[in-house]
Design a protein around this motif. Structure first.
Motif, PDB file in Angstrom:
ATOM      1  N   UNK A 155       0.803  -1.221   0.000  1.00 20.19           N
ATOM      2  CA  UNK A 155       0.000   0.000   0.000  1.00 20.19           C
ATOM      3  C   UNK A 155       0.836   1.272   0.000  1.00 20.19           C
ATOM      4  N   UNK A 156       2.162   1.136   0.067  1.00 22.69           N
ATOM      5  CA  UNK A 156       3.061   2.289   0.049  1.00 22.69           C
ATOM      6  C   UNK A 156       3.828   2.422  -1.273  1.00 22.69           C
ATOM      7  N   UNK A 157       3.639   1.476  -2.175  1.00 24.95           N
ATOM      8  CA  UNK A 157       4.380   1.501  -3.433  1.00 24.95           C
ATOM      9  C   UNK A 157       3.883   2.619  -4.348  1.00 24.95           C
ATOM     10  N   UNK A 158       4.777   3.051  -5.242  1.00 26.92           N
ATOM     11  CA  UNK A 158       4.424   4.114  -6.174  1.00 26.92           C
ATOM     12  C   UNK A 158       4.678   5.504  -5.624  1.00 26.92           C
ATOM     13  N   UNK A 159       5.347   5.599  -4.480  1.00 23.38           N
ATOM     14  CA  UNK A 159       5.623   6.890  -3.837  1.00 23.38           C
ATOM     15  C   UNK A 159       7.114   7.232  -3.851  1.00 23.38           C
ATOM     16  N   UNK A 160       7.878   6.493  -4.662  1.00 19.40           N
ATOM     17  CA  UNK A 160       9.335   6.683  -4.760  1.00 19.40           C
ATOM     18  C   UNK A 160      10.071   6.329  -3.464  1.00 19.40           C
ATOM     19  N   UNK A 187      13.581  -9.438 -12.112  1.00 19.58           N
ATOM     20  CA  UNK A 187      13.629  -8.926 -13.490  1.00 19.58           C
ATOM     21  C   UNK A 187      12.651  -7.786 -13.749  1.00 19.58           C
ATOM     22  N   UNK A 188      11.464  -7.854 -13.160  1.00 20.66           N
ATOM     23  CA  UNK A 188      10.497  -6.769 -13.385  1.00 20.66           C
ATOM     24  C   UNK A 188      11.000  -5.437 -12.838  1.00 20.66           C
ATOM     25  N   UNK A 189      11.923  -5.476 -11.856  1.00 25.44           N
ATOM     26  CA  UNK A 189      12.418  -4.261 -11.202  1.00 25.44           C
ATOM     27  C   UNK A 189      13.678  -3.695 -11.851  1.00 25.44           C
ATOM     28  N   UNK A 219      13.644   0.032 -12.620  1.00 24.67           N
ATOM     29  CA  UNK A 219      13.754   0.842 -11.403  1.00 24.67           C
ATOM     30  C   UNK A 219      15.219   1.057 -11.029  1.00 24.67           C
ATOM     31  N   UNK A 220      15.994  -0.020 -10.998  1.00 30.98           N
ATOM     32  CA  UNK A 220      17.404   0.086 -10.623  1.00 30.98           C
ATOM     33  C   UNK A 220      18.223   0.809 -11.697  1.00 30.98           C
TER      34      UNK A 220
END
Length: 142
Positions: free
Chosen positions: A78-83, A110-112, A115-116
């Motif tokens: 519920x905290x994802x998407x907030x950087x 792999x999906x991340x 992001x990295x």
């Protein structure tokens, strides 16, 4: 207000592990014996709070004199998407620099990878499976 800190107390340690269990074991189906391993005893653990509520966790392990490995980076759903993942990574990188590390390594799901990559990490391996989840090795000079 979000704050990342190094785990210093048993309560912080327990809260960090509760987040890891929720994300990796409950959400992703990683067996508990793979999620909590012998490396936990010597790793530096990090926890993120929103006010006094734990919302993220990660660990950093020294693997060579100037090399560290970032592991178990997780943010509650519920905290994802907030950087918040980027904030966690920035604080871990600051700590790594303070202990004279020059290279950070990690195994990204792999999906991340994108992001990295946005944080300056580069892919250094073909895809491989870890705990039944596709991963890629990545690294960043700091």
């Amino acid at each position: 207000m979000y704050k990342v800190k190094i785990v210093e107390t048993q309560q912080e340690y327990d809260e960090a592990f509760a987040i890891r269990k929720k994300v990796f074991v409950e959400e992703q189906g990683v067996p508990l014996h793979l999620e909590c391993d012998a490396e936990d005893a010597t790793a530096t653990h990090f926890i993120m709070y929103e006010d006094n509520q734990p919302v993220g966790a990660a660990r950093l392990r020294s693997i060579e004199e100037t090399v560290a490995k970032i592991e178990r980076v997780c943010i509650l759903q519920d905290q994802r998407g907030k950087k918040l993942g980027a904030l966690m990574m920035q604080e871990m990188e600051k700590h790594a620099i303070s202990i004279h590390k020059q290279l950070l390594k990690l195994h990204a799901q792999s999906y991340a990878v994108p992001f990295y990559e946005k944080l300056g990490y580069i892919v250094t391996s073909p895809e491989f499976m870890d705990a039944g989840i596709p991963h890629r090795a990545m690294e960043k000079k700091i």
